[in-house]
Design a protein around this motif. Sequence first.
Motif: not given
Length: 205
Positions: A155-182
């Motif tokens: 959830d980009p909104e939760i990501i923003h709440q948790k990490f928004g202060h560490l970065v300059d922009i959090v992009i909200d383009a809808g829900a992300g996934g849970l699995t990393l790349s191979t």
Amino acid sequence: MLLELHPQNPHPRNLKTVIECLKDGGIVIYPTDTVYGMGCDIFSGSAVERICRIKGIDPKKAHFSFICYDLSHLTDYTKSVDTPLFRILKKALPGPYTFILPASRQVPKMLKAKRNTVGIRVPDNLVCRTIVKELGNPIMSTSLPIEEYVEEYTDPEIIHQKFGHLVDIVIDAGAGGLTLSTVIDCTGDEPELVREGAGSFEALV
């Protein structure tokens, strides 16, 4: 700043805001075809160092990958790719894979591993590929500063709440996934699976 970008049709003005931020040495959290990642322009050394501080890692020991727009863009940053490997890349990309390849001279020293290799991604995600295209450079790709991805980090909104202060922009383009790349190491004679993730290794080899 939490900035909305439509997944299929990102607004040019909002896109411009992201590009200007990256050109100024900013850090953004952005969507991929797997999880939300964190990154910067690969040619901004100060931003790469800042990401290392956020993640608590030594830049000399870090294994960062970066995102290219497409296959021809990828070949700018790697040494010559032979035909069998090119077939694998063509089959896999865009897609949820990171390929470890021999780095060309265009790769900034900070982003090369000791073996002179680099991890490269071409995600099947319009937003992050459009950012790379508009910027004109690849963007660095690393996971968020967390132990593992759980449901809330889709959830980009939760990501923003948790990490928004560490970065300059959090992009909200809808829900992300849970699995990393191979992750696949293509520097030896045969492709080698390093980390099993969202992409099928068997489907490629």
